[in-house]
Design a protein around this motif. Sequence first.
Motif, PDB file in Angstrom:
ATOM      1  N   GLN A 139       0.773   2.100  12.198  1.00 43.31           N
ATOM      2  CA  GLN A 139       0.910   3.505  11.826  1.00 43.31           C
ATOM      3  C   GLN A 139       2.006   4.178  12.649  1.00 43.31           C
ATOM      4  O   GLN A 139       2.830   4.933  12.108  1.00 43.31           O
ATOM      5  N   LEU A 140       2.029   3.886  13.940  1.00 44.58           N
ATOM      6  CA  LEU A 140       3.085   4.436  14.798  1.00 44.58           C
ATOM      7  C   LEU A 140       4.449   3.904  14.386  1.00 44.58           C
ATOM      8  O   LEU A 140       5.439   4.641  14.389  1.00 44.58           O
ATOM      9  N   PHE A 141       4.500   2.624  14.033  1.00 50.13           N
ATOM     10  CA  PHE A 141       5.768   2.028  13.622  1.00 50.13           C
ATOM     11  C   PHE A 141       6.297   2.711  12.372  1.00 50.13           C
ATOM     12  O   PHE A 141       7.490   3.021  12.283  1.00 50.13           O
ATOM     13  N   THR A 174      17.486   5.373   9.915  1.00 47.05           N
ATOM     14  CA  THR A 174      16.580   4.504   9.175  1.00 47.05           C
ATOM     15  C   THR A 174      17.192   4.110   7.842  1.00 47.05           C
ATOM     16  O   THR A 174      18.273   4.605   7.469  1.00 47.05           O
ATOM     17  N   THR A 175      16.519   3.208   7.145  1.00 50.80           N
ATOM     18  CA  THR A 175      16.953   2.784   5.812  1.00 50.80           C
ATOM     19  C   THR A 175      15.719   2.694   4.917  1.00 50.80           C
ATOM     20  O   THR A 175      14.599   2.571   5.414  1.00 50.80           O
ATOM     21  N   PRO A 176      15.909   2.744   3.609  1.00 43.94           N
ATOM     22  CA  PRO A 176      14.763   2.559   2.706  1.00 43.94           C
ATOM     23  C   PRO A 176      14.071   1.216   2.931  1.00 43.94           C
ATOM     24  O   PRO A 176      12.846   1.110   2.766  1.00 43.94           O
ATOM     25  N   TYR A 177      14.839   0.204   3.320  1.00 42.77           N
ATOM     26  CA  TYR A 177      14.248  -1.110   3.568  1.00 42.77           C
ATOM     27  C   TYR A 177      13.309  -1.077   4.768  1.00 42.77           C
ATOM     28  O   TYR A 177      12.231  -1.688   4.739  1.00 42.77           O
ATOM     29  N   LEU A 178      13.696  -0.365   5.809  1.00 38.92           N
ATOM     30  CA  LEU A 178      12.819  -0.237   6.975  1.00 38.92           C
ATOM     31  C   LEU A 178      11.502   0.425   6.582  1.00 38.92           C
ATOM     32  O   LEU A 178      10.419  -0.005   7.007  1.00 38.92           O
ATOM     33  N   MET A 179      11.586   1.471   5.785  1.00 37.29           N
ATOM     34  CA  MET A 179      10.387   2.172   5.358  1.00 37.29           C
ATOM     35  C   MET A 179       9.486   1.262   4.535  1.00 37.29           C
ATOM     36  O   MET A 179       8.256   1.258   4.697  1.00 37.29           O
ATOM     37  N   GLN A 180      10.073   0.478   3.661  1.00 39.58           N
ATOM     38  CA  GLN A 180       9.265  -0.433   2.833  1.00 39.58           C
ATOM     39  C   GLN A 180       8.596  -1.505   3.681  1.00 39.58           C
ATOM     40  O   GLN A 180       7.426  -1.841   3.458  1.00 39.58           O
ATOM     41  N   PHE A 181       9.331  -2.040   4.663  1.00 36.19           N
ATOM     42  CA  PHE A 181       8.721  -3.019   5.564  1.00 36.19           C
ATOM     43  C   PHE A 181       7.556  -2.381   6.326  1.00 36.19           C
ATOM     44  O   PHE A 181       6.496  -2.997   6.489  1.00 36.19           O
ATOM     45  N   ALA A 182       7.760  -1.161   6.806  1.00 33.87           N
ATOM     46  CA  ALA A 182       6.714  -0.479   7.574  1.00 33.87           C
ATOM     47  C   ALA A 182       5.467  -0.254   6.726  1.00 33.87           C
ATOM     48  O   ALA A 182       4.338  -0.409   7.210  1.00 33.87           O
ATOM     49  N   GLU A 183       5.660   0.070   5.465  1.00 36.18           N
ATOM     50  CA  GLU A 183       4.516   0.286   4.574  1.00 36.18           C
ATOM     51  C   GLU A 183       3.769  -1.023   4.321  1.00 36.18           C
ATOM     52  O   GLU A 183       2.530  -1.049   4.292  1.00 36.18           O
ATOM     53  N   ILE A 184       4.507  -2.105   4.124  1.00 35.33           N
ATOM     54  CA  ILE A 184       3.875  -3.415   3.930  1.00 35.33           C
ATOM     55  C   ILE A 184       3.063  -3.798   5.163  1.00 35.33           C
ATOM     56  O   ILE A 184       1.927  -4.273   5.060  1.00 35.33           O
ATOM     57  N   LEU A 185       3.641  -3.593   6.341  1.00 39.24           N
ATOM     58  CA  LEU A 185       2.957  -3.965   7.579  1.00 39.24           C
ATOM     59  C   LEU A 185       1.716  -3.106   7.809  1.00 39.24           C
ATOM     60  O   LEU A 185       0.677  -3.611   8.261  1.00 39.24           O
TER      61      LEU A 185
END
Length: 206
Positions: free
Chosen positions: A27-29, A106-117
């Motif tokens: 969540q913090l990430f 940030t990038t949209p890819y970072l956000m998507q990875f964070a959501e998956i994690l």
Amino acid sequence: MLFNRSKDSVFYQTLVDAAGNIVEAMQLFRQNVETLEHKDEYAEKLKDLENKGDEYTHILLKELNQTFVTPMDREDILQLAVKLDDVLDGVEACASRFVYCHVNETTPYLMQFAEILEKSAEYLQEAFIALEKRDFSSIRSIVVEINLLENQGDRLMRESVGSLFEDPKDPIEVIKWKELYEKLEGVTDTAEDLADVLESVVMKYA
């Protein structure tokens, strides 16, 4: 016999607590990568959670050494402890890279990875709660969901890394982002590895 209630509570509660610690870290990430404006502060918070995760691992190892009859095979408990620690180490390492690699946007890819994690962590916590309840059917369903998330991570890694070479400019930036995306995909792999250990436990005792 699996699950001697008088002796098992420390093992199962510690596993659940360790999984909850990972949920908090993810969540913090996710909050961190929304802007990366306070990446130093988030890196410190994630380091604190990593240290807490190490404490949970120490508790499990200590209990393994002091308990004659464990609720499941010692090797299974050890594998679960190690994989929980690996997931947390992976996300903390990514947060640290934002700092020392000077990742400022940030990038949209970072956000998507964070959501998956974050979703993977939530499923893992549910799985450990189900493990204590001997709800093996729920664990099987959760493992499927985590596997699907790992597949999403694979696709996202290929897409994100591929985008770096569409119009490459600064080779240093390409190397930096490639490493970050691959590292994040590696954390999704580790979460799947942990789910696979849970599934093997279910197959053994269900």
